[in-house]
Design a protein around this motif. Structure first.
Motif, PDB file in Angstrom:
ATOM      1  N   ILE A 109     -25.193  31.653 -20.500  1.00  0.00           N
ATOM      2  CA  ILE A 109     -24.337  32.751 -20.032  1.00  0.00           C
ATOM      3  C   ILE A 109     -24.702  34.047 -20.752  1.00  0.00           C
ATOM      4  CG2 ILE A 109     -21.966  33.634 -20.016  1.00  0.00           C
ATOM      5  CD1 ILE A 109     -21.088  30.693 -19.513  1.00  0.00           C
ATOM      6  N   VAL A 110     -24.855  33.988 -22.073  1.00  0.00           N
ATOM      7  CA  VAL A 110     -25.218  35.194 -22.831  1.00  0.00           C
ATOM      8  C   VAL A 110     -26.575  35.711 -22.367  1.00  0.00           C
ATOM      9  CG1 VAL A 110     -25.808  36.080 -25.120  1.00  0.00           C
ATOM     10  CG2 VAL A 110     -23.786  34.639 -24.827  1.00  0.00           C
ATOM     11  N   ASN A 111     -27.529  34.820 -22.169  1.00  0.00           N
ATOM     12  CA  ASN A 111     -28.840  35.262 -21.687  1.00  0.00           C
ATOM     13  C   ASN A 111     -28.740  35.890 -20.297  1.00  0.00           C
ATOM     14  OD1 ASN A 111     -30.486  34.662 -23.906  1.00  0.00           O
ATOM     15  ND2 ASN A 111     -30.665  32.529 -23.296  1.00  0.00           N
ATOM     16  N   GLY A 112     -27.886  35.349 -19.439  1.00  0.00           N
ATOM     17  CA  GLY A 112     -27.676  35.938 -18.120  1.00  0.00           C
ATOM     18  C   GLY A 112     -27.052  37.324 -18.203  1.00  0.00           C
ATOM     19  N   ILE A 113     -26.098  37.485 -19.097  1.00  0.00           N
ATOM     20  CA  ILE A 113     -25.472  38.802 -19.291  1.00  0.00           C
ATOM     21  C   ILE A 113     -26.510  39.795 -19.802  1.00  0.00           C
ATOM     22  CG2 ILE A 113     -23.794  40.088 -20.677  1.00  0.00           C
ATOM     23  CD1 ILE A 113     -22.034  37.496 -20.541  1.00  0.00           C
ATOM     24  N   LEU A 114     -27.328  39.368 -20.759  1.00  0.00           N
ATOM     25  CA  LEU A 114     -28.374  40.257 -21.280  1.00  0.00           C
ATOM     26  C   LEU A 114     -29.368  40.629 -20.185  1.00  0.00           C
ATOM     27  CD1 LEU A 114     -29.021  38.590 -24.746  1.00  0.00           C
ATOM     28  CD2 LEU A 114     -27.839  40.749 -24.301  1.00  0.00           C
ATOM     29  N   TRP A 115     -29.714  39.671 -19.327  1.00  0.00           N
ATOM     30  CA  TRP A 115     -30.629  39.957 -18.216  1.00  0.00           C
ATOM     31  C   TRP A 115     -30.056  41.053 -17.315  1.00  0.00           C
ATOM     32  CZ3 TRP A 115     -30.254  40.007 -12.968  1.00  0.00           C
ATOM     33  CH2 TRP A 115     -31.451  40.103 -12.256  1.00  0.00           C
ATOM     34  N   GLN A 116     -28.775  40.926 -16.990  1.00  0.00           N
ATOM     35  CA  GLN A 116     -28.141  41.901 -16.097  1.00  0.00           C
ATOM     36  C   GLN A 116     -28.022  43.268 -16.752  1.00  0.00           C
ATOM     37  OE1 GLN A 116     -24.882  43.453 -16.199  1.00  0.00           O
ATOM     38  NE2 GLN A 116     -25.197  44.400 -14.221  1.00  0.00           N
ATOM     39  N   LEU A 132     -29.144  37.781 -10.151  1.00  0.00           N
ATOM     40  CA  LEU A 132     -29.329  36.960 -11.346  1.00  0.00           C
ATOM     41  C   LEU A 132     -30.159  35.713 -11.022  1.00  0.00           C
ATOM     42  CD1 LEU A 132     -28.192  36.865 -14.360  1.00  0.00           C
ATOM     43  CD2 LEU A 132     -26.620  35.156 -13.489  1.00  0.00           C
ATOM     44  N   PRO A 133     -31.242  35.453 -11.771  1.00  0.00           N
ATOM     45  CA  PRO A 133     -32.040  34.253 -11.520  1.00  0.00           C
ATOM     46  C   PRO A 133     -31.209  32.976 -11.719  1.00  0.00           C
ATOM     47  CG  PRO A 133     -33.253  35.790 -12.926  1.00  0.00           C
ATOM     48  CD  PRO A 133     -31.843  36.298 -12.817  1.00  0.00           C
ATOM     49  N   THR A 134     -31.517  31.958 -10.962  1.00  0.00           N
ATOM     50  CA  THR A 134     -30.753  30.721 -11.007  1.00  0.00           C
ATOM     51  C   THR A 134     -30.835  30.027 -12.363  1.00  0.00           C
ATOM     52  OG1 THR A 134     -32.623  29.518 -10.054  1.00  0.00           O
ATOM     53  CG2 THR A 134     -30.932  30.309  -8.530  1.00  0.00           C
ATOM     54  N   ARG A 135     -31.830  30.327 -13.182  1.00  0.00           N
ATOM     55  CA  ARG A 135     -31.936  29.688 -14.505  1.00  0.00           C
ATOM     56  C   ARG A 135     -30.745  30.030 -15.395  1.00  0.00           C
ATOM     57  NH1 ARG A 135     -36.030  33.608 -14.646  1.00  0.00           N
ATOM     58  NH2 ARG A 135     -35.626  35.308 -16.102  1.00  0.00           N
ATOM     59  N   TYR A 136     -29.990  31.093 -15.044  1.00  0.00           N
ATOM     60  CA  TYR A 136     -28.811  31.487 -15.815  1.00  0.00           C
ATOM     61  C   TYR A 136     -27.520  30.930 -15.231  1.00  0.00           C
ATOM     62  CZ  TYR A 136     -32.149  34.710 -17.865  1.00  0.00           C
ATOM     63  OH  TYR A 136     -33.244  35.247 -18.490  1.00  0.00           O
ATOM     64  N   GLY A 137     -27.619  30.133 -14.202  1.00  0.00           N
ATOM     65  CA  GLY A 137     -26.439  29.556 -13.575  1.00  0.00           C
ATOM     66  C   GLY A 137     -25.883  30.481 -12.504  1.00  0.00           C
ATOM     67  N   PRO A 138     -24.705  30.159 -11.996  1.00  0.00           N
ATOM     68  CA  PRO A 138     -24.107  30.992 -10.942  1.00  0.00           C
ATOM     69  C   PRO A 138     -23.855  32.417 -11.451  1.00  0.00           C
ATOM     70  CG  PRO A 138     -22.883  28.939 -11.235  1.00  0.00           C
ATOM     71  CD  PRO A 138     -23.861  29.027 -12.355  1.00  0.00           C
ATOM     72  N   TRP A 139     -24.205  33.405 -10.637  1.00  0.00           N
ATOM     73  CA  TRP A 139     -24.067  34.800 -11.070  1.00  0.00           C
ATOM     74  C   TRP A 139     -22.624  35.128 -11.426  1.00  0.00           C
ATOM     75  CZ3 TRP A 139     -20.762  38.114  -8.755  1.00  0.00           C
ATOM     76  CH2 TRP A 139     -20.330  37.806  -7.471  1.00  0.00           C
ATOM     77  N   HIS A 140     -21.667  34.556 -10.684  1.00  0.00           N
ATOM     78  CA  HIS A 140     -20.263  34.917 -10.901  1.00  0.00           C
ATOM     79  C   HIS A 140     -19.761  34.421 -12.258  1.00  0.00           C
ATOM     80  CE1 HIS A 140     -19.097  30.818  -9.730  1.00  0.00           C
ATOM     81  NE2 HIS A 140     -19.994  30.956  -8.783  1.00  0.00           N
ATOM     82  N   ARG A 141     -20.309  33.324 -12.774  1.00  0.00           N
ATOM     83  CA  ARG A 141     -19.890  32.835 -14.091  1.00  0.00           C
ATOM     84  C   ARG A 141     -20.286  33.841 -15.177  1.00  0.00           C
ATOM     85  NH1 ARG A 141     -21.954  27.352 -15.262  1.00  0.00           N
ATOM     86  NH2 ARG A 141     -20.236  26.741 -13.922  1.00  0.00           N
ATOM     87  N   CYS A 142     -21.517  34.321 -15.131  1.00  0.00           N
ATOM     88  CA  CYS A 142     -21.958  35.308 -16.117  1.00  0.00           C
ATOM     89  C   CYS A 142     -21.160  36.605 -15.967  1.00  0.00           C
ATOM     90  CB  CYS A 142     -23.450  35.596 -15.961  1.00  0.00           C
ATOM     91  SG  CYS A 142     -24.513  34.217 -16.417  1.00  0.00           S
ATOM     92  N   ALA A 143     -20.905  37.019 -14.737  1.00  0.00           N
ATOM     93  CA  ALA A 143     -20.146  38.253 -14.502  1.00  0.00           C
ATOM     94  C   ALA A 143     -18.719  38.133 -15.033  1.00  0.00           C
ATOM     95  CB  ALA A 143     -20.131  38.581 -13.009  1.00  0.00           C
TER      96      ALA A 143
END
Length: 74
Positions: free
Chosen positions: A32-39, A49-60
């Motif tokens: 999740i943190v990596n997905g947030i940093l990516w965004q 958001l790439p799928t490797r970070y899980g569902p986009w809505h979870r990170c958001a």
């Protein structure tokens, strides 16, 4: 293996204690943190958001401070 821009083990160890305690059925906070940093890097859209970070809505949800807690509804 981490993607470029993802937290390495030393960076993750520095922030892990600041997050809620991990439970096996809970979310993978590092992903999740990596997905947030990516965004946040470059102001990218959550929907991209790439799928490797899980569902986009979870990170958001975590980025906005509004994660939905699993469990019975009250």
């Amino acid at each position: 293996m981490n993607e470029p821009g993802d937290l390495d083990d030393q960076e993750w160890d520095a922030i892990r204690a600041l997050l809620p305690r991990y439970v096996p059925s809970g979310p993978d906070y590092r992903t999740i943190v990596n997905g947030i940093l990516w965004q946040q890097t470059g102001g990218r859209r959550w929907h991209d958001l790439p799928t490797r970070y899980g569902p986009w809505h979870r990170c958001a949800e975590y980025a906005c401070g509004t994660p939905t807690a699993p469990g019975p509804a009250s």
